[in-house]
Design an enzyme around this catalytic site. Sequence first.
Site, PDB file in Angstrom:
ATOM      1  N   ALA A  67       3.036  -1.538   1.244  1.00  0.00           N
ATOM      2  CA  ALA A  67       4.418  -1.449   1.729  1.00  0.00           C
ATOM      3  C   ALA A  67       4.724   0.007   2.113  1.00  0.00           C
ATOM      4  O   ALA A  67       4.072   0.933   1.628  1.00  0.00           O
ATOM      5  CB  ALA A  67       5.404  -1.943   0.671  1.00  0.00           C
ATOM      6  N   PHE A  68       5.727   0.191   2.981  1.00  0.00           N
ATOM      7  CA  PHE A  68       5.988   1.538   3.513  1.00  0.00           C
ATOM      8  C   PHE A  68       6.398   2.527   2.431  1.00  0.00           C
ATOM      9  O   PHE A  68       6.288   3.736   2.628  1.00  0.00           O
ATOM     10  CB  PHE A  68       7.070   1.484   4.613  1.00  0.00           C
ATOM     11  CG  PHE A  68       8.483   1.476   4.098  1.00  0.00           C
ATOM     12  CD1 PHE A  68       9.093   0.286   3.721  1.00  0.00           C
ATOM     13  CD2 PHE A  68       9.204   2.653   3.971  1.00  0.00           C
ATOM     14  CE1 PHE A  68      10.399   0.276   3.226  1.00  0.00           C
ATOM     15  CE2 PHE A  68      10.514   2.655   3.488  1.00  0.00           C
ATOM     16  CZ  PHE A  68      11.108   1.464   3.106  1.00  0.00           C
ATOM     17  N   LYS A  69       6.855   2.032   1.283  1.00  0.00           N
ATOM     18  CA  LYS A  69       7.310   2.946   0.235  1.00  0.00           C
ATOM     19  C   LYS A  69       6.183   3.844  -0.267  1.00  0.00           C
ATOM     20  O   LYS A  69       6.442   4.907  -0.815  1.00  0.00           O
ATOM     21  CB  LYS A  69       7.937   2.157  -0.911  1.00  0.00           C
ATOM     22  CG  LYS A  69       9.241   1.485  -0.468  1.00  0.00           C
ATOM     23  CD  LYS A  69       9.994   0.848  -1.619  1.00  0.00           C
ATOM     24  CE  LYS A  69      11.337   0.310  -1.158  1.00  0.00           C
ATOM     25  NZ  LYS A  69      11.212  -0.910  -0.324  1.00  0.00           N
ATOM     26  N   ASP A  70       4.929   3.427  -0.061  1.00  0.00           N
ATOM     27  CA  ASP A  70       3.804   4.283  -0.449  1.00  0.00           C
ATOM     28  C   ASP A  70       3.847   5.641   0.241  1.00  0.00           C
ATOM     29  O   ASP A  70       3.405   6.641  -0.328  1.00  0.00           O
ATOM     30  CB  ASP A  70       2.475   3.610  -0.073  1.00  0.00           C
ATOM     31  CG  ASP A  70       2.117   2.464  -1.013  1.00  0.00           C
ATOM     32  OD1 ASP A  70       2.424   2.559  -2.217  1.00  0.00           O
ATOM     33  OD2 ASP A  70       1.514   1.478  -0.530  1.00  0.00           O
ATOM     34  N   MET A  77       6.261   7.776  -1.686  1.00  0.00           N
ATOM     35  CA  MET A  77       5.849   7.892  -3.098  1.00  0.00           C
ATOM     36  C   MET A  77       4.576   8.722  -3.249  1.00  0.00           C
ATOM     37  O   MET A  77       4.434   9.462  -4.223  1.00  0.00           O
ATOM     38  CB  MET A  77       5.615   6.511  -3.695  1.00  0.00           C
ATOM     39  CG  MET A  77       6.880   5.734  -3.943  1.00  0.00           C
ATOM     40  SD  MET A  77       7.899   6.435  -5.249  1.00  0.00           S
ATOM     41  CE  MET A  77       9.123   5.125  -5.333  1.00  0.00           C
TER      42      MET A  77
END
Length: 469
Positions: free
Chosen positions: A111-114, A117
């Site tokens: 997911a793009f949150k990687d 993060m």
Amino acid sequence: MKYVSTRGAMHPQLFQDVLLEGLAPDGGLAVPESLPVVSTGLLESWRSLTYPQLAAELLGYFVTDIESADLLKMTTAAYSPTLFRSESIVDVRELNQGMSLLAVSEGPTLAFKDIAMQFLGQVFPYVLKARGTTLNILGATSGDTGSAAEYAMRSKPGVAVFMLSPHGRMSSFQRAQMYSLMDDNIHNLAVRGVFDEAQDIVKALAGDLDFKQTYRLGAVNSINWARIAAQIVYYFWGWLRATSGPSQQVSFAVPSGNFGNILSGHIAKRMGLPIRRLVLATNENNVLEEFFRTGVYRPRLPAQTHATSSPSMDISRASNFERFVYDLLDGDAARVKSLWQQLAQEGQFDLSDHLTSFERDWGFVAGVSSHDNRLATIRRVFDETGMLIDPHTADGVKVAAQYVESGIPMLVLETALPAKFSETIEQALGRPAPRPPGLEDLESRPQRVVELPCDVASVRDYIKEHAKV
Ligand SMILES: *Cc1c(COP(=O)(O)O)cnc(C)c1O
């Protein structure tokens, strides 16, 4: 660069100070005092940079209290092909009808949150070491955020993660993704309750200032400024890949929930990136679409929030939205403060006198996508192009299609890979999504999770016993 609060009562601070804080002391959000503008010539000179190099250039504007050589070391470690499934980290893939995918979901948790993060996973240990301290990250997750945080912080020095999840309410893939991490500093706490109850426990503990200080509690939620800054990079990267010369315009479509991702696009536009439109897509939880259509911001109660087949966009309140309103009101912090007071008292506020400026001055347009739209879009894209997209990305494609203009590339942010939401893919296509290589056996790996009663005291005791000191 210094940061101030959207509500006006924070002494200007440097990046490292706002990095480790959640809300500003006055309840607002940290924003840059002023934004850098990237000239056309400089932007053109960036065409040959790698993703980590571009990230170091752009983050350099926002992180003025870390040496640029150190920043480049961090972006190189964060954006490495050993962590991302793409040599270039983020690809642009042509779809059809003038649309392409900006593939920001090739990281460890799909997911793009990687992207944001993984940068936090470098900069947190760096800052903690420099300050001789440690941090215990406490959060609640219903899926994507928690796993991205855990994969970014696993075995990083000076940091521990305590992630609450609602027992038995995540998909088996999401459970396996988080619970199969065996690193000593990662603590998965499954509480016997629903997500909102888990979130309330986090709020109670973070609001207990004594406890928060003694155990140095921190957060990595979507209001964290460093996450917003790290996401600005892929808007520039996408523009550089989709254009061939100066001043060409590009539009972006963004499946949205907490307004974090699209806020980064908004900031890229304000920094001079030639963005024509920012197309905001919501699912049935259309708080933000309603705002851009009517000028009225009316968050919902958790009980009025629908559980949809694009669950990462099931929000009742858009936590980053305040930063956009601050810009909309030209940095009038007193007005922002009074609007959020009104919100607390009356449950909504009305900015319809600014309605005409949303598209004209800021490029914002919006639309809604439903469960049926999602399934139909997944099917249509697969039939026409052979490409498989996830339900959130499908919401983006559905809404983007209404705003494509000839000669202007439309980049749709691929916010997750379909393997993560295979049940919905199966519903759309009659068969599950293929697993990315290396994850075929995910659910059969050993899992480590602690089950706790859904109360503040149990979680508090667990943290006391296991916190990093
Ligand atoms: C978090 C998330 C979103 C929403 O992003 P915001 O920054 O909260 O607007 C959309 N899709 C997926 C898959 C996500 O994980």
